[in-house]
Write an enzyme that holds these catalytic residues in place. Structure first.
Site, mmCIF file in Angstrom:
data_model
loop_
_atom_site.group_PDB
_atom_site.id
_atom_site.type_symbol
_atom_site.label_atom_id
_atom_site.label_comp_id
_atom_site.label_asym_id
_atom_site.label_seq_id
_atom_site.Cartn_x
_atom_site.Cartn_y
_atom_site.Cartn_z
ATOM 1 N N GLY A 278 0.574 -5.092 0.933
ATOM 2 C CA GLY A 278 -0.647 -5.194 0.129
ATOM 3 C C GLY A 278 -0.398 -5.838 -1.228
ATOM 4 O O GLY A 278 -1.322 -6.409 -1.826
ATOM 5 N N GLU B 270 4.953 -4.910 7.042
ATOM 6 C CA GLU B 270 4.205 -3.825 7.694
ATOM 7 C C GLU B 270 4.698 -3.548 9.107
ATOM 8 O O GLU B 270 4.591 -2.428 9.601
ATOM 9 C CB GLU B 270 2.697 -4.158 7.733
ATOM 10 C CG GLU B 270 2.008 -4.106 6.376
ATOM 11 C CD GLU B 270 2.002 -5.440 5.649
ATOM 12 O OE1 GLU B 270 2.856 -6.319 5.940
ATOM 13 O OE2 GLU B 270 1.132 -5.616 4.766
ATOM 14 N N GLU C 81 -0.512 -9.454 -0.581
ATOM 15 C CA GLU C 81 -1.911 -9.771 -0.270
ATOM 16 C C GLU C 81 -2.781 -9.755 -1.525
ATOM 17 O O GLU C 81 -3.672 -10.585 -1.692
ATOM 18 C CB GLU C 81 -2.432 -8.775 0.773
ATOM 19 C CG GLU C 81 -1.745 -8.979 2.132
ATOM 20 C CD GLU C 81 -1.961 -7.825 3.100
ATOM 21 O OE1 GLU C 81 -1.730 -6.663 2.706
ATOM 22 O OE2 GLU C 81 -2.360 -8.075 4.242
ATOM 23 N N ALA D 186 0.862 -1.184 0.000
ATOM 24 C CA ALA D 186 0.000 0.000 0.000
ATOM 25 C C ALA D 186 0.900 1.236 0.000
ATOM 26 O O ALA D 186 2.042 1.190 0.476
ATOM 27 C CB ALA D 186 -0.898 -0.020 1.223
HETATM 28 N N1 DAK Z 1 4.584 3.206 -0.882
HETATM 29 C C1 DAK Z 1 4.970 4.347 -1.458
HETATM 30 N N2 DAK Z 1 6.084 4.467 -2.202
HETATM 31 C C2 DAK Z 1 6.854 3.384 -2.329
HETATM 32 C C3 DAK Z 1 6.531 2.154 -1.733
HETATM 33 C C4 DAK Z 1 5.312 2.073 -0.975
HETATM 34 N N3 DAK Z 1 4.875 0.956 -0.417
HETATM 35 N N4 DAK Z 1 7.483 1.267 -2.042
HETATM 36 C C5 DAK Z 1 8.380 1.924 -2.788
HETATM 37 N N5 DAK Z 1 8.019 3.184 -2.968
HETATM 38 C C6 DAK Z 1 8.709 4.243 -3.720
HETATM 39 C C7 DAK Z 1 9.925 4.725 -2.974
HETATM 40 O O1 DAK Z 1 9.564 5.680 -2.015
HETATM 41 C C8 DAK Z 1 10.746 5.310 -4.106
HETATM 42 O O2 DAK Z 1 10.216 6.555 -4.455
HETATM 43 P P1 DAK Z 1 11.198 7.818 -4.777
HETATM 44 O O3 DAK Z 1 12.045 7.992 -3.579
HETATM 45 O O4 DAK Z 1 11.969 7.344 -5.982
HETATM 46 O O5 DAK Z 1 10.254 8.936 -5.068
HETATM 47 C C9 DAK Z 1 10.440 4.362 -5.258
HETATM 48 O O6 DAK Z 1 9.242 3.705 -4.927
HETATM 49 C C10 DAK Z 1 11.521 3.308 -5.432
HETATM 50 O O7 DAK Z 1 11.712 2.663 -4.183
HETATM 51 P P2 DAK Z 1 13.146 2.501 -3.529
HETATM 52 O O8 DAK Z 1 14.058 3.619 -3.908
HETATM 53 O O9 DAK Z 1 12.930 2.249 -2.086
HETATM 54 O O10 DAK Z 1 13.649 1.166 -4.284
HETATM 55 P P3 DAK Z 1 14.628 0.056 -3.740
HETATM 56 O O11 DAK Z 1 14.887 -0.816 -4.897
HETATM 57 O O12 DAK Z 1 15.809 0.652 -3.028
HETATM 58 O O13 DAK Z 1 13.794 -0.751 -2.620
HETATM 59 C C11 DAK Z 1 11.818 -1.886 -1.785
HETATM 60 C C12 DAK Z 1 12.662 -1.475 -3.022
HETATM 61 C C13 DAK Z 1 10.530 -2.504 -2.285
HETATM 62 C C14 DAK Z 1 12.583 -2.909 -0.945
HETATM 63 C C15 DAK Z 1 11.543 -0.617 -0.915
HETATM 64 O O14 DAK Z 1 11.004 0.383 -1.762
HETATM 65 C C16 DAK Z 1 10.549 -0.875 0.187
HETATM 66 O O15 DAK Z 1 10.906 -1.436 1.246
HETATM 67 N N6 DAK Z 1 9.308 -0.426 -0.004
HETATM 68 C C17 DAK Z 1 8.287 -0.468 1.023
HETATM 69 C C18 DAK Z 1 7.755 -1.869 1.175
HETATM 70 C C19 DAK Z 1 6.706 -1.936 2.262
HETATM 71 O O16 DAK Z 1 6.971 -1.601 3.419
HETATM 72 N N7 DAK Z 1 5.508 -2.370 1.900
HETATM 73 C C20 DAK Z 1 4.386 -2.479 2.840
HETATM 74 C C21 DAK Z 1 3.584 -1.213 2.793
HETATM 75 S S1 DAK Z 1 2.253 -1.216 3.978
HETATM 76 C C22 DAK Z 1 -5.249 -2.439 4.611
HETATM 77 C C23 DAK Z 1 -4.928 -2.785 3.347
HETATM 78 C C24 DAK Z 1 -3.643 -2.867 2.961
HETATM 79 C C25 DAK Z 1 -2.627 -2.628 3.789
HETATM 80 C C26 DAK Z 1 -2.948 -2.266 5.082
HETATM 81 C C27 DAK Z 1 -4.236 -2.161 5.479
HETATM 82 N N8 DAK Z 1 -6.603 -2.342 5.054
HETATM 83 C C28 DAK Z 1 -7.685 -2.781 4.130
HETATM 84 C C29 DAK Z 1 -6.947 -1.902 6.319
HETATM 85 C C30 DAK Z 1 -1.286 -2.707 3.320
HETATM 86 C C31 DAK Z 1 -0.251 -2.112 3.901
HETATM 87 C C32 DAK Z 1 1.043 -2.115 3.231
HETATM 88 O O17 DAK Z 1 1.231 -2.690 2.191
#
Ligand code: DAK
Length: 258
Positions: A109, A132, A112, A65
């Site tokens: 997400g 998360e 998921e 997400a």
């Molecule tokens: N959100 C926003 N931007 C993201 C992102 C994300 N999840 N993942 C990556 N990006 C963006 C980065 O900020 C970066 O943007 P700029 O800085 O270039 O503007 C760009 O994508 C490239 O990412 P990186 O520079 O970080 O690239 P790397 O290759 O170094 O790293 C990575 C890739 C995937 C390991 C890293 O980006 C990362 O750790 N990303 C976050 C992964 C994460 O934590 N995902 C979980 C998010 S929370 C719900 C429904 C759904 C959910 C919750 C509740 N309900 C129905 C209640 C879901 C929650 C989640 O998914």
């Protein structure tokens, strides 16, 4: 229909939906999930579509997400707004088979979303995770529930508690994905699988989906009864006569969904 965060192509009875927010690694925001829900509804209603494939890019299926979108939201915002619920409910309402074709990151997400599809084919570069916990939250659309049913408690706990990623080899070994293929072969393999499904009777394919999903909802005896009754019911279709006749006559079946 023109979309901004996804693309949709219908060819050979398969709808290919590609998540397309490359700058954010296909992070799921309101716009993308809204468009995905709309495209899936359209595919369900389009008689030309018999199977659906959802994919992302080589680098990311979806990195979760959108964290930027979520950061400033309050409990009241997400609870009363029921964040992502209508969109994800729509995915589950689709009765046609959906394949997730995953390369690169399928996190949070994104993982998921892949698990909400009927099965996952991934490439050797795939990385699955529920990170998360690193953000001070927990999974919200199945990362503690569907993942546990798919890979078991130990791995689900490990992934949700440590936030570590699972690679393609481990994902296949654990039952999260059905096949692993080289990166360059992913779409060919996923589209071929979808094409094969598209040749079947849509009635049988729909029944398969309902029966397998039932296995997660009811005790075994009820699931077996449901399956047996569905099997019996199919003898009331022309497709059953055609499928069995085609086998005995040593020819390809021509199913008509009747
Ligand atoms: N959100 C926003 N931007 C993201 C992102 C994300 N999840 N993942 C990556 N990006 C963006 C980065 O900020 C970066 O943007 P700029 O800085 O270039 O503007 C760009 O994508 C490239 O990412 P990186 O520079 O970080 O690239 P790397 O290759 O170094 O790293 C990575 C890739 C995937 C390991 C890293 O980006 C990362 O750790 N990303 C976050 C992964 C994460 O934590 N995902 C979980 C998010 S929370 C719900 C429904 C759904 C959910 C919750 C509740 N309900 C129905 C209640 C879901 C929650 C989640 O998914």
């Amino acid at each position: 229909m023109a979309y901004e965060t996804i693309t949709v192509d219908v060819d050979n009875h398969v709808a290919l939906i590609t998540l397309n927010r490359p700058d954010a690694l296909n992070a799921l925001n309101d716009a993308l999930l809204g468009e995905l829900a709309k495209a899936l509804k359209g595919a369900q209603e389009n008689d030309k579509v018999r199977c659906i494939v959802i994919t992302g890019s080589e680098k990311a299926f979806a990195a979760g997400a959108d964290i930027a979108m979520m950061r400033e939201k309050s409990f009241v915002d997400v609870f009363m707004g029921d964040l992502f619920t209508p969109e994800t409910d729509q995915i589950l309402r689709v009765r046609k088979p959906i394949i997730a074709a995953v390369s690169g990151y399928a996190l949070g997400g994104g993982c998921e979303l892949a698990m909400m599809c009927d099965f996952i084919i991934c490439s050797e570069s795939a990385k699955f995770g529920q990170p998360e916990i690193n953000l001070g939250v927990v999974a919200g659309i199945g990362g503690t529930q569907r993942l546990t049913r798919l890979v078991g408690k130990s791995k689900a706990m490990d992934m949700n508690l440590t936030g570590r990623f699972m690679d393609a080899e481990e994902a296949e070994r654990s039952g999260l994905v059905s096949r692993v293929v080289p990166v360059k072969k992913l779409m060919e393999e996923a589209m071929a699988a979808a094409g094969k499904i598209a040749e079947k009777s849509m009635i049988s394919a729909t029944v398969v989906k309902e029966c397998v999903n039932r296995a997660y909802e009811v005790p075994l005896s009820e699931g077996l009864l449901f399956e047996r009754r569905m099997f019996h019911s199919l003898f009331n279709t022309e497709d059953q006569k055609e499928g069995m006749s085609a086998f005995l006559e040593k020819r390809e079946a021509q199913f008509r969904d009747k």
